[in-house]
Structure formats: structure tokens, C-alpha cells
Write a protein that holds these residues in place. Structure first.
Motif, PDB file in Angstrom:
ATOM      1  N   UNK A 120       0.835  -1.208   0.000  1.00 52.39           N
ATOM      2  CA  UNK A 120       0.000   0.000   0.000  1.00 52.39           C
ATOM      3  C   UNK A 120       0.874   1.263   0.000  1.00 52.39           C
ATOM      4  N   UNK A 121       1.957   1.230   0.799  1.00 49.03           N
ATOM      5  CA  UNK A 121       2.852   2.389   0.833  1.00 49.03           C
ATOM      6  C   UNK A 121       3.559   2.574  -0.511  1.00 49.03           C
ATOM      7  N   UNK A 122       3.892   1.456  -1.169  1.00 50.02           N
ATOM      8  CA  UNK A 122       4.542   1.563  -2.481  1.00 50.02           C
ATOM      9  C   UNK A 122       3.604   2.230  -3.479  1.00 50.02           C
ATOM     10  N   UNK A 123       2.326   1.894  -3.410  1.00 53.27           N
ATOM     11  CA  UNK A 123       1.334   2.497  -4.306  1.00 53.27           C
ATOM     12  C   UNK A 123       1.214   3.999  -4.022  1.00 53.27           C
ATOM     13  N   UNK A 124       1.164   4.340  -2.744  1.00 51.73           N
ATOM     14  CA  UNK A 124       1.057   5.755  -2.376  1.00 51.73           C
ATOM     15  C   UNK A 124       2.288   6.538  -2.850  1.00 51.73           C
ATOM     16  N   UNK A 125       3.473   5.906  -2.731  1.00 46.68           N
ATOM     17  CA  UNK A 125       4.702   6.580  -3.155  1.00 46.68           C
ATOM     18  C   UNK A 125       4.683   6.820  -4.657  1.00 46.68           C
ATOM     19  N   UNK A 126       4.206   5.847  -5.423  1.00 44.99           N
ATOM     20  CA  UNK A 126       4.118   6.020  -6.875  1.00 44.99           C
ATOM     21  C   UNK A 126       3.112   7.111  -7.223  1.00 44.99           C
ATOM     22  N   UNK A 127       1.995   7.102  -6.483  1.00 49.77           N
ATOM     23  CA  UNK A 127       0.988   8.133  -6.731  1.00 49.77           C
ATOM     24  C   UNK A 127       1.550   9.527  -6.439  1.00 49.77           C
ATOM     25  N   UNK A 128       2.476   9.574  -5.498  1.00 51.36           N
ATOM     26  CA  UNK A 128       3.091  10.862  -5.150  1.00 51.36           C
ATOM     27  C   UNK A 128       4.279  11.176  -6.050  1.00 51.36           C
ATOM     28  N   UNK A 129       4.593  10.263  -6.978  1.00 55.64           N
ATOM     29  CA  UNK A 129       5.696  10.484  -7.900  1.00 55.64           C
ATOM     30  C   UNK A 129       7.045  10.161  -7.305  1.00 55.64           C
ATOM     31  N   UNK A 130       7.076   9.419  -6.172  1.00 62.06           N
ATOM     32  CA  UNK A 130       8.335   9.050  -5.523  1.00 62.06           C
ATOM     33  C   UNK A 130       8.658   7.575  -5.816  1.00 62.06           C
ATOM     34  N   UNK A 131       9.194   7.338  -6.985  1.00 55.86           N
ATOM     35  CA  UNK A 131       9.491   5.967  -7.403  1.00 55.86           C
ATOM     36  C   UNK A 131      10.559   5.329  -6.520  1.00 55.86           C
ATOM     37  N   UNK A 132      11.502   6.138  -6.052  1.00 52.09           N
ATOM     38  CA  UNK A 132      12.558   5.615  -5.186  1.00 52.09           C
ATOM     39  C   UNK A 132      11.984   5.077  -3.884  1.00 52.09           C
TER      40      UNK A 132
END
Length: 226
Positions: A73-85
Motif C-alpha cells: 500500500x505504501x509503495x502504491x502511495x509513493x508512486x501516486x506521489x511520484x516518488x518511485x525511489x
């Protein structure tokens, strides 16, 4: 030896087979009941520990699975925020948790298998104890009757032995009588043959004069000569 390591011995035990082989089933029943109750006490104590371990292993598996879902879930949120790293870091953590989950599941399966064995041992011991308790008095009564019958048989065998002694004496007496009869028959056969002709001539011979007749004859002759 732990109770788990005795699983095969306990499960393979056969009450009827043990009693059949026992020289004294009455004592064997009491001893086997003591052993079963001792094992049952150990099983109950061990079961509590094994069940606690199973619950702990299950909880760790559940927690690990929840952590994996959380990392995703956190990985999805990070991608949604544009933080691929950041998303990559969350997925790396999820991968590590996935490897740990495999280990935790193996531990849980082992704990579950141990718990199942404990349940099987518990049920087997309870069943064996119940069977022995229900048959205890009956088996002891049968054993008592069997021992009494054994004593009666021994007395009967002794009486039969006395009868055999009497029969042996009678056979010996018969043998002696037969030997005596044979000896008498042999003596009769060995005796001089009877002179039948002598008996026949004696029948027609003049009877011999007795002393009185001879004395009277002498007197008569002397009288005539005088």
C-alpha cells in the motif's frame, strides 16, 4: 525422551496384544494403567506448550502477511506521489517479508503437525485408559478363574497319576501270576510220563495179605505140624 518422540510407540501400542503376551494379566493391567496415566499427564502438559507455540507461529504468519500488504500500500502511495525511489524501498521491504513469510509458514506447519500429534496421542491414551478401566474388573475376574482352573487341573493330574500307579501295580501283579502259571506248566511238562500199563496190571493183581492174615496162617501151619 520427549513425549513427541514417543508418538510412534504410543500410537502403535496394542492393549490386547500386550495382555495376551503377559504372564500375569492382572498385574499387567495395573502397571499398564499406571503407564498410560503417566503418559497422559505428560501429554496434557506438553500439549499446552505445543498449542501455545502453534498460536504464536500462526500469529507471526498473520502479522508478516499484514506487513507485506502494508508495504504494498505504501509503495502504491509513493508512486501516486511520484516518488518511485520510495516505492522501490517499500517493495524491497515487501520482498524481504515474503522470504520471512516462507520461513514462518514452515514453522507454523511444524507446530501444527506437533499439535495434531499431541491431539492424537491424547485421544489414544484416553481411549486406552477408558477401555482398560472398563475391562479391568472383568479381566481380573477371568484371571482369577483361570488360576483356579489351573490348580484344579493340577490336582486332577495328580489324581490321574495315582490311578496310573495303581494300574502299573495291577499290570505287575498280572505279570507275576502269568510267570507262575508258566512255571507250573513247565514243571508239569518236565515230569516223568505216567506208566499207564503199570496202573492197568495192578488193577488185576491179587491183593496182598495184611499182617493179621499172615499171622493166622502161620499159627495154622504150626498147629498142623505139632
Amino acid at each position: 525422551m520427549s513425549i513427541i518422540s514417543r508418538f510412534k510407540d504410543i500410537m502403535a501400542s496394542n492393549i490386547n496384544a500386550l495382555l495376551d503376551k503377559a504372564e500375569n494379566p492382572e498385574k499387567m493391567i495395573d502397571q499398564y494403567l499406571r503407564n498410560l496415566n503417566s503418559d497422559l499427564g505428560k501429554v496434557k502438559s506438553e500439549t499446552a506448550s505445543v498449542m501455545a507455540e502453534e498460536q504464536r507461529a500462526k500469529r507471526l504468519v498473520t502479522d508478516c502477511g499484514e506487513d507485506m500488504e502494508k508495504m504494498e500500500r505504501y509503495a502504491i502511495k509513493a508512486l501516486e506521489a511520484g516518488n518511485e525511489g520510495d516505492a522501490r524501498k517499500f517493495l524491497e521491504k515487501k520482498a524481504a517479508l515474503t522470504a520471512r513469510l516462507t520461513e514462518l509458514q514452515s514453522s507454523y506447519q511444524l507446530a501444527s503437525a506437533n499439535a495434531l500429534q499431541m491431539k492424537q496421542m491424547h485421544d489414544k491414551l484416553v481411549a486406552d485408559i477408558g477401555e482398560l478401566e472398563s475391562r479391568k474388573n472383568m479381566l481380573k475376574a477371568k484371571w482369577s478363574v483361570a488360576k483356579t482352573q489351573e490348580r484344579v487341573n493340577k490336582l486332577g493330574a495328580s489324581a490321574a497319576g495315582s490311578g496310573q500307579s495303581i494300574s502299573a501295580f495291577e499290570r505287575m501283579e498280572e505279570k507275576v501270576n502269568r510267570a507262575l502259571d508258566e512255571a507250573n506248566a513247565m514243571a508239569e511238562l518236565n515230569a516223568d510220563p505216567k506208566d499207564e500199563m503199570a496202573d492197568l496190571t495192578a488193577k488185576y493183581d491179587e491183593p496182598s495179605h495184611d499182617v493179621e492174615d499172615e499171622l493166622a496162617a502161620l499159627k495154622e501151619r504150626m498147629k498142623n505140624n505139632g
